[in-house]
Enzyme design. Sequence first.
Site, PDB file in Angstrom:
ATOM      1  N   SER A   1      39.778  47.002 -26.819  1.00  0.00           N
ATOM      2  CA  SER A   1      40.148  46.063 -26.094  1.00  0.00           C
ATOM      3  C   SER A   1      39.043  45.318 -25.171  1.00  0.00           C
ATOM      4  O   SER A   1      38.236  46.162 -24.396  1.00  0.00           O
ATOM      5  CB  SER A   1      41.083  47.125 -24.857  1.00  0.00           C
TER       6      SER A   1
ATOM      7  N   LYS B   1      41.780  43.287 -29.084  1.00  0.00           N
ATOM      8  CA  LYS B   1      42.870  43.034 -28.049  1.00  0.00           C
ATOM      9  C   LYS B   1      41.987  42.200 -26.922  1.00  0.00           C
ATOM     10  O   LYS B   1      41.074  42.530 -26.737  1.00  0.00           O
ATOM     11  CB  LYS B   1      43.521  44.012 -27.393  1.00  0.00           C
TER      12      LYS B   1
ATOM     13  N   LYS C   1      42.242  40.506 -23.253  1.00  0.00           N
ATOM     14  CA  LYS C   1      42.789  40.509 -22.014  1.00  0.00           C
ATOM     15  C   LYS C   1      42.822  39.087 -21.482  1.00  0.00           C
ATOM     16  O   LYS C   1      41.984  38.251 -21.514  1.00  0.00           O
ATOM     17  CB  LYS C   1      42.106  41.358 -20.739  1.00  0.00           C
TER      18      LYS C   1
ATOM     19  N   ASP D   1      46.665  41.056 -23.919  1.00  0.00           N
ATOM     20  CA  ASP D   1      47.231  42.015 -22.928  1.00  0.00           C
ATOM     21  C   ASP D   1      47.201  41.413 -21.431  1.00  0.00           C
ATOM     22  O   ASP D   1      46.032  40.967 -21.229  1.00  0.00           O
ATOM     23  CB  ASP D   1      46.709  43.248 -22.885  1.00  0.00           C
TER      24      ASP D   1
ATOM     25  N   GLU E   1      51.127  42.062 -24.927  1.00  0.00           N
ATOM     26  CA  GLU E   1      51.228  43.393 -23.997  1.00  0.00           C
ATOM     27  C   GLU E   1      51.676  43.024 -22.930  1.00  0.00           C
ATOM     28  O   GLU E   1      50.881  42.421 -22.111  1.00  0.00           O
ATOM     29  CB  GLU E   1      49.841  44.154 -24.410  1.00  0.00           C
TER      30      GLU E   1
ATOM     31  N   ASP F   1      53.912  48.265 -22.107  1.00  0.00           N
ATOM     32  CA  ASP F   1      52.734  49.457 -21.802  1.00  0.00           C
ATOM     33  C   ASP F   1      53.561  49.592 -20.289  1.00  0.00           C
ATOM     34  O   ASP F   1      54.024  50.768 -20.159  1.00  0.00           O
ATOM     35  CB  ASP F   1      51.386  48.747 -21.608  1.00  0.00           C
TER      36      ASP F   1
ATOM     37  N   LYS G   1      50.932  55.760 -23.766  1.00  0.00           N
ATOM     38  CA  LYS G   1      49.694  56.340 -22.976  1.00  0.00           C
ATOM     39  C   LYS G   1      50.067  57.663 -22.619  1.00  0.00           C
ATOM     40  O   LYS G   1      51.395  57.676 -21.811  1.00  0.00           O
ATOM     41  CB  LYS G   1      49.421  55.504 -21.827  1.00  0.00           C
TER      42      LYS G   1
ATOM     43  N   GLY H   1      45.090  53.161 -24.146  1.00  0.00           N
ATOM     44  CA  GLY H   1      43.695  53.638 -23.536  1.00  0.00           C
ATOM     45  C   GLY H   1      43.615  53.518 -21.975  1.00  0.00           C
ATOM     46  O   GLY H   1      44.093  52.486 -21.571  1.00  0.00           O
TER      47      GLY H   1
HETATM   48  O1  OSB Z   1      46.565  48.094 -19.888  1.00  0.00           O
HETATM   49  O2  OSB Z   1      45.649  48.831 -21.724  1.00  0.00           O
HETATM   50  C1  OSB Z   1      45.627  48.598 -20.539  1.00  0.00           C
HETATM   51  C2  OSB Z   1      42.295  49.916 -19.294  1.00  0.00           C
HETATM   52  C3  OSB Z   1      42.750  50.333 -17.977  1.00  0.00           C
HETATM   53  C4  OSB Z   1      43.819  50.171 -17.606  1.00  0.00           C
HETATM   54  C5  OSB Z   1      44.715  49.493 -18.294  1.00  0.00           C
HETATM   55  C6  OSB Z   1      44.448  49.071 -19.648  1.00  0.00           C
HETATM   56  C7  OSB Z   1      43.367  49.434 -20.144  1.00  0.00           C
HETATM   57  C8  OSB Z   1      42.721  48.841 -21.521  1.00  0.00           C
HETATM   58  C9  OSB Z   1      41.525  49.573 -21.956  1.00  0.00           C
HETATM   59  O3  OSB Z   1      43.076  47.911 -22.034  1.00  0.00           O
HETATM   60  C10 OSB Z   1      41.799  50.312 -23.074  1.00  0.00           C
HETATM   61  C11 OSB Z   1      40.811  51.440 -23.462  1.00  0.00           C
HETATM   62  O4  OSB Z   1      39.840  50.563 -23.956  1.00  0.00           O
HETATM   63  O5  OSB Z   1      40.713  52.376 -23.093  1.00  0.00           O
HETATM   64 MG    MG Z   2      47.907  47.526 -21.328  1.00  0.00          MG
END
Ligand code: OSB
Ligand code: MG
Length: 380
Positions: free
Chosen positions: A138, A164, A166, A191, A216, A241, A265, A293
Amino acid sequence: MMPSVEEVVLRRIELPLVAPFTTSFGTQTSREVLLVEVVGSDGTTGWGECVATRLPFYSEETVDGCESLLVGTLLPMLFAADIDHPAGLEALFAPIRRNKMARAALECALWDLYARSNSVSLASALGGTRDEIEVGISIGLQDGDEALLDRVGAAVDAGFRRVKVKVRPGRDVAMVTAVRREFPEVALMVDANSAYTLADADHLRGFDDLELMMIEQPLAHDDIVDHAELARRIRTPICLDESIHGVDDARKALQLGAAALVNIKIGRVGGLTTSVRIHDLCRDAGVPVWCGGMLETGIGRATNIAMTSLPGFVLPGDTAPSANYWTRDLITPEVTMERGIVAVPDGPGLGYEVDRPWILELATRTRTVRADSRTPALVD
Ligand code: OSB
Ligand code: MG
């Protein structure tokens, strides 16, 4: 059988990330982590990590709030009950509204205790069938497209099975088009962390030609109705999510057509038992799931890896190797990856050694709650 819990130790640490992580809701440069260690009557201990953040921007939970709820309510409930299997915690905590991350931290520690005490891996205790899992990365919002292209290039070179990216309004369709142009073959997804509304549907349709695996959580954190409408207006599959807090949320989202895929999660849904039930529901419905994550340390990461060994986790998760996040992780060996593959350990419990001396060195606060301590009243 699980040994009875004699005491629970809550430790707080702060660990700087190797690089800042930016989403549509903010930038994190470190994690404030609450660790739960449960001590069983047979001398075995189990570990769980609370994934709540310092500020309530991802969800309403905070690290301070979780610690407070554990000490004041969840631990007294545990000690007053007779739980002989970690799956019993789901029913015990059913009267509690939300507070899923606080519940999950304790539940994961009990699962580790249960597995270690029975000398089985957590993966096999949960019904896992895989000995290796595929992982993705991510990548947070970067200062500019060049920096993002560099990050994606490095991820592709390292062999991550999925990338992924953001997104947020202003840094979305054009930016991801540039990524797709430079990396025509990469398994790519975005995401939005709830940064859009249904009024952006026409704009979000701009993603449709980029062959994304999914988008996402484009819309509100507590919505499944608008997501179902958006799903009728765009072609990119929608993954939820933030909106999924339990089995019923998942069932309703699938029923409405709000989600073509689900990010599971453990913290967001209240623990491993519920996670496995969501996994089962989606598997029966033919809906792919993957493990999300929360920038976990090795403890939460090891829990994620064990869960991802279940057969329904058919897409790469956000369970990148330790070095992506930390200069020195809390487990040994740290989580490593070989061309996008992480081995599922077969040792007892989490399957990694928890680096207790390092944790003790890092701990900024330690609170020990014993089973025989005076139990506060649980009625108002
Ligand atoms: O939206 O998936 C998410 C990290 C913190 C809060 C929300 C998210 C995330 C990530 C990171 O996308 C995922 C990771 O590498 O742990
Ligand atoms: Mg997410």
